[in-house]
Design an enzyme around this catalytic site. Structure first.
Site, PDB file in Angstrom:
ATOM      1  N   LYS A   1       0.849  -1.190   0.000  1.00 34.99           N
ATOM      2  CA  LYS A   1       0.000   0.000   0.000  1.00 34.99           C
ATOM      3  C   LYS A   1       0.886   1.242   0.000  1.00 34.99           C
ATOM      4  O   LYS A   1       1.839   1.346   0.777  1.00 34.99           O
ATOM      5  CB  LYS A   1      -0.923  -0.009   1.223  1.00 34.99           C
ATOM      6  CG  LYS A   1      -2.000  -1.079   1.103  1.00 34.99           C
ATOM      7  CD  LYS A   1      -2.776  -1.235   2.366  1.00 34.99           C
ATOM      8  CE  LYS A   1      -3.857  -0.210   2.507  1.00 34.99           C
ATOM      9  NZ  LYS A   1      -4.695  -0.485   3.707  1.00 34.99           N
TER      10      LYS A   1
HETATM   11  C1  E4P Z   1      -7.989  -0.006   3.910  1.00 30.52           C
HETATM   12  O1  E4P Z   1      -7.218  -0.724   3.338  1.00 30.52           O
HETATM   13  C2  E4P Z   1      -7.816   0.579   5.261  1.00 30.52           C
HETATM   14  O2  E4P Z   1      -6.987  -0.271   6.018  1.00 30.52           O
HETATM   15  C3  E4P Z   1      -9.085   0.686   6.034  1.00 30.52           C
HETATM   16  O3  E4P Z   1     -10.189   0.256   5.297  1.00 30.52           O
HETATM   17  C4  E4P Z   1      -9.273   1.961   6.779  1.00 30.52           C
HETATM   18  O4  E4P Z   1     -10.489   1.920   7.451  1.00 30.52           O
HETATM   19  P1  E4P Z   1     -10.888   2.925   8.634  1.00 30.52           P
HETATM   20  O5  E4P Z   1     -11.326   4.212   8.026  1.00 30.52           O
HETATM   21  O6  E4P Z   1     -12.028   2.242   9.328  1.00 30.52           O
HETATM   22  O7  E4P Z   1      -9.678   3.089   9.499  1.00 30.52           O
END
Ligand code: E4P
Length: 221
Positions: free
Chosen positions: A84
């Site tokens: 990522k």
């Molecule tokens: C996506 O890959 C992120 O890890 C995640 O969905 C973030 O979610 P949140 O807004 O609940 O922290």
């Protein structure tokens, strides 16, 4: 539509894998920190549980050089690792370099169709629009998914869209109805997706009717 689990908790990942719910995992620095885990070690553990499909870990840093170096380190662990990379100008440079090296990336923290389009052009394998965080600031996440669905239907883009920051089963269903490729879902939302009050009521009714019939025939259990 494919479902990934959005967690770094191995017990949750194991359960979701055993129930056949998921074919991939996403983590982020906050989720890894919550577990008190070492990123690379946790990636290895997850790879041993989820034996097929992409496992996402996030590169740490702000410059293209830092992100690229972090990504290479993670990618060395296994060919199923997806790195990522935050959706920034430096992130785009890193995505482009990593694509040329055959390293898969997921452009994260995407909040607009314009950002998603740029990440796709740079060569991201996945882009992750964050639905819940948009809803939190009063911007309709469904409109963003609709924009992605429209754009992706007109062009031959290889990049897959991951609906992220999921807060409810309804988020998952909205994404599915729009043909979004993947949703990455927290464990508690996956569990909520298994439930319906009429399922519980139906089980109780079947059990009661069965016991009733046994009694009538003079048997028990
Ligand atoms: C996506 O890959 C992120 O890890 C995640 O969905 C973030 O979610 P949140 O807004 O609940 O922290």
């Amino acid at each position: 539509m494919k479902l990934f689990i959005d967690t770094a908790n191995v017990a949750e990942i194991r359960e979701a894998w055993d129930m056949g719910m998921i074919c991939g995992v996403t983590t982020n620095p906050s989720l890894i920190a919550r577990e008190g885990a070492d990123l690379e070690e946790r990636m290895r553990e997850i790879l041993s549980i989820v034996t097929d499909g992409p496992i996402n870990g996030e590169a740490i840093g702000t410059s293209a050089e830092e992100l690229t170096a972090g990504a290479r380190k993670l990618a060395r662990i296994d060919s199923r690792i997806v790195v990522k990379v935050p959706m920034t100008q430096e992130g785009l440079k890193a995505i482009r370099t990593l694509k040329a090296e055959g390293i898969k990336t997921n452009a994260t923290l995407v909040f607009s169709a314009a950002q998603g389009l740029l990440a796709a052009r740079a060569g991201a394998s996945y882009i992750s629009p964050f639905l819940g965080r948009l809803d939190d600031i009063g911007q309709p996440s469904e409109a963003l998914l609709e924009a992605f669905a429209d754009i992706w239907s007109m062009y031959d883009l290889e990049t897959e869209i991951i609906a992220a920051s999921i807060r409810s089963p309804e988020h998952v269903v909205s994404a599915a109805r729009l043909g979004i490729h993947i949703a990455t879902v927290p464990y508690k939302i996956l569990l909520a997706m298994t439930e319906h009050p009429l399922t519980d009521a139906g089980i109780k009714r079947f059990e009661a009717d069965w016991q009733d019939a046994l009694k009538k025939r003079g048997q028990s259990t």
